[in-house]
Design an enzyme around this catalytic site. Structure first.
Site, PDB file in Angstrom:
ATOM      1  N   ARG A 307      -1.356 -10.898  10.730  1.00  0.00           N
ATOM      2  CA  ARG A 307      -0.385 -10.025  11.402  1.00  0.00           C
ATOM      3  C   ARG A 307       0.993  -9.959  10.742  1.00  0.00           C
ATOM      4  O   ARG A 307       1.578  -8.882  10.665  1.00  0.00           O
ATOM      5  CB  ARG A 307      -0.253 -10.404  12.890  1.00  0.00           C
ATOM      6  CG  ARG A 307      -1.573 -10.232  13.652  1.00  0.00           C
ATOM      7  CD  ARG A 307      -1.413 -10.448  15.145  1.00  0.00           C
ATOM      8  NE  ARG A 307      -0.753  -9.331  15.781  1.00  0.00           N
ATOM      9  CZ  ARG A 307       0.500  -9.290  16.147  1.00  0.00           C
ATOM     10  NH1 ARG A 307       1.278 -10.328  15.984  1.00  0.00           N
ATOM     11  NH2 ARG A 307       1.002  -8.216  16.699  1.00  0.00           N
ATOM     12  N   CYS A 337      -4.024 -15.777  -3.222  1.00  0.00           N
ATOM     13  CA  CYS A 337      -3.478 -15.363  -4.504  1.00  0.00           C
ATOM     14  C   CYS A 337      -2.880 -13.965  -4.457  1.00  0.00           C
ATOM     15  O   CYS A 337      -3.272 -13.061  -5.195  1.00  0.00           O
ATOM     16  CB  CYS A 337      -4.534 -15.500  -5.582  1.00  0.00           C
ATOM     17  SG  CYS A 337      -4.930 -17.239  -5.786  1.00  0.00           S
ATOM     18  N   GLU A 338      -2.019 -13.759  -3.512  1.00  0.00           N
ATOM     19  CA  GLU A 338      -1.108 -12.630  -3.472  1.00  0.00           C
ATOM     20  C   GLU A 338      -0.048 -13.042  -2.456  1.00  0.00           C
ATOM     21  O   GLU A 338      -0.185 -14.078  -1.815  1.00  0.00           O
ATOM     22  CB  GLU A 338      -1.805 -11.330  -3.079  1.00  0.00           C
ATOM     23  CG  GLU A 338      -2.543 -11.376  -1.777  1.00  0.00           C
ATOM     24  CD  GLU A 338      -3.474 -10.164  -1.650  1.00  0.00           C
ATOM     25  OE1 GLU A 338      -3.033  -9.169  -1.112  1.00  0.00           O
ATOM     26  OE2 GLU A 338      -4.634 -10.252  -2.101  1.00  0.00           O
TER      27      GLU A 338
END
Ligand code: PLP
Length: 436
Positions: A307, A337-338
């Protein structure tokens, strides 16, 4: 969660750190007493002859949560035939389940019809098809009153170009379909979106719906949907459910008198019933200081609670391992990995690696939106009920990730050849068996 003598406590004195000890981390914890408090608040706010609160179960679909609301006397609001089946499994009677899909196939609507639940139709094409196949099955019609509400375009569903509902300007078309097919309309419905800020927006929508209702002779219920807002942080505006209750009840009772029948008043809250009951607990893996920021990296990410990244939602974060430490500023991030940031520059009690952080308001749209992204397991869920924590969903394992994947023969290139890959294969087999 209350702070008592330097420890946080859930209802019945349950210590969330004991739950972490027993069930591991990351962990979703739901406090049944808070769900019950919220259910009773909304139930008691409306003074009408017939009232039904349908829990919008897409917010949190654990079967035990469904059973709990069934026990409290709630009905169920569902948006897929799978949710319908879960509701039936949880013990709801078909007549207590309303099915409110959007852009699903007529085949799926047929399935739900066969299960005997109430069908809520939200477009003219399906209304016409349904009327031709089942003129004898009474339906509900979802009206779009074009009330702009909600803080986020992804969850604001009542505006003019929304894909939801049939515009109230199209009522003559609805009437023509009803007349030509002989369809019986037993209910009218609206749902303008999540996050309604004040009673007056709601009343504007209600007025439109009641106006439409006068033109239907066989109504059994009118469903005003949801969008009730709950506080996510101190000072947040919350829907004043008690004030709304007084205003809507008065208006609705007048309507029933004019209409000459005690029509059932329905609502279908999700967030209001379960948001505050949920806590997401995750351990801090690393503290990482850059030139300007102190990051607390937790053992979770957008795969478990999306969210903040998806809706810019604010979730309060506390360090439950050290409730009374010196407050410092942290940016709490995940391991995906972001960029997956849970909170930027939050004042949190001093964090050490290994501490357990709690993300609040994690009952609604948190676990139910969790995924396996980055091939991570989804967390376990615990229900705190009458002073005890019950495991209600196991943490996933390697087998869950591999389930349904079919390995095909890719020829010799895909076969393990060297000794090294043989070892790897043995290791993977062990992992799959859980014996590593
Ligand atoms: C999602 C949804 C709800 C619940 O909304 P909340 O903001 O969680 O209360 C109610 N009705 C319908 C039709 C929905 O799609």
């Amino acid at each position: 969660m209350n702070l008592e003598n330097d420890r946080y406590r859930l209802s019945g004195g349950v210590d969330p750190l004991d739950l972490v000890e027993e069930f591991g981390c990351p962990l979703y914890v739901y406090d049944a007493a808070i769900m019950e408090r919220q259910y009773k608040r909304i139930r008691d706010a409306f003074k009408v002859k017939r009232l039904k609160i349908n829990y919008a179960c897409k917010a949190l679909t654990n079967i035990n949560v469904l059973k709990f609301f069934n026990q409290l006397g709630a009905g169920l609001d569902t948006v897929s035939v799978q949710e319908v089946e879960m509701g039936l499994h949880a013990g709801f009677q078909p007549g207590e389940i309303i099915y409110t899909p959007n852009c699903v196939s007529i085949e799926e609507i047929e399935e739900a019809t066969a299960l005997g639940v109430r069908i809520n139709i939200d477009n003219l094409s399906i209304l016409e098809q349904f009327g031709q196949i089942h003129p004898d099955v009474p339906v509900c019609i979802r009206i779009n009153p074009h009330i702009m509400a909600g803080g986020n375009s992804k969850i604001s569903v009542g505006h003019i170009d929304s894909k939801f509902g049939i515009s109230f300007h199209q009522m003559p078309l609805v009437q023509r379909i009803v007349e030509s097919t002989g369809l019986k309309v037993e209910g009218l419905h609206m749902h303008t979106g999540s996050g309604i800020l004040d009673a007056d927006v709601f009343l504007r929508g209600a007025e439109i719906l009641l106006n439409v209702a006068k033109d239907f002779d066989d109504l059994d219920y009118i469903d005003f949907g949801s969008g009730f807002k709950v506080p996510f942080k101190e000072g947040d505006i919350e829907t004043d459910i008690e004030e709304l209750g007084v205003k809507i009840s008065e208006r609705f009772n007048d309507f029933c008198e004019e209409y000459g029948k005690d029509v059932c008043l329905m609502f279908e809250p999700g967030k209001f019933l379960v948001s505050e009951a949920g806590y997401f607990l995750a351990k801090v893996n690393v503290i990482k200081q850059t030139t300007s920021t102190v990051f607390a990296g937790i053992d979770s990410g957008l795969n478990h609670l999306i969210r903040p990244m998806f809706y810019d939602a604010y979730h309060e974060i506390t360090n439950i391992s050290k409730p009374n430490g010196k407050k410092r500023f942290y940016t709490v991030v995940g391991y995906i990995c972001e960029t997956d940031t849970f909170g930027i520059n939050r004042r949190i009690s001093e964090i050490n690696e290994g501490d357990v952080l709690c993300l609040h308001n994690a009952g609604a749209y948190c676990f139910s939106m969790a995924s396996n992204y980055n091939s991570r397991f989804r967390p376990a869920e615990v229900l705190v009920y009458e002073g005890k924590g019950y495991l209600i969903r196991e943490r996933e394992n390697m087998e869950d990730l591999m389930r349904n994947q079919i390995e095909i023969d890719l020829g010799s290139k895909g076969e393990p050849t060297s000794k090294g890959s043989e070892d790897k294969k043995v290791l993977i087999d062990q992992l799959l068996k859980g014996t590593s």
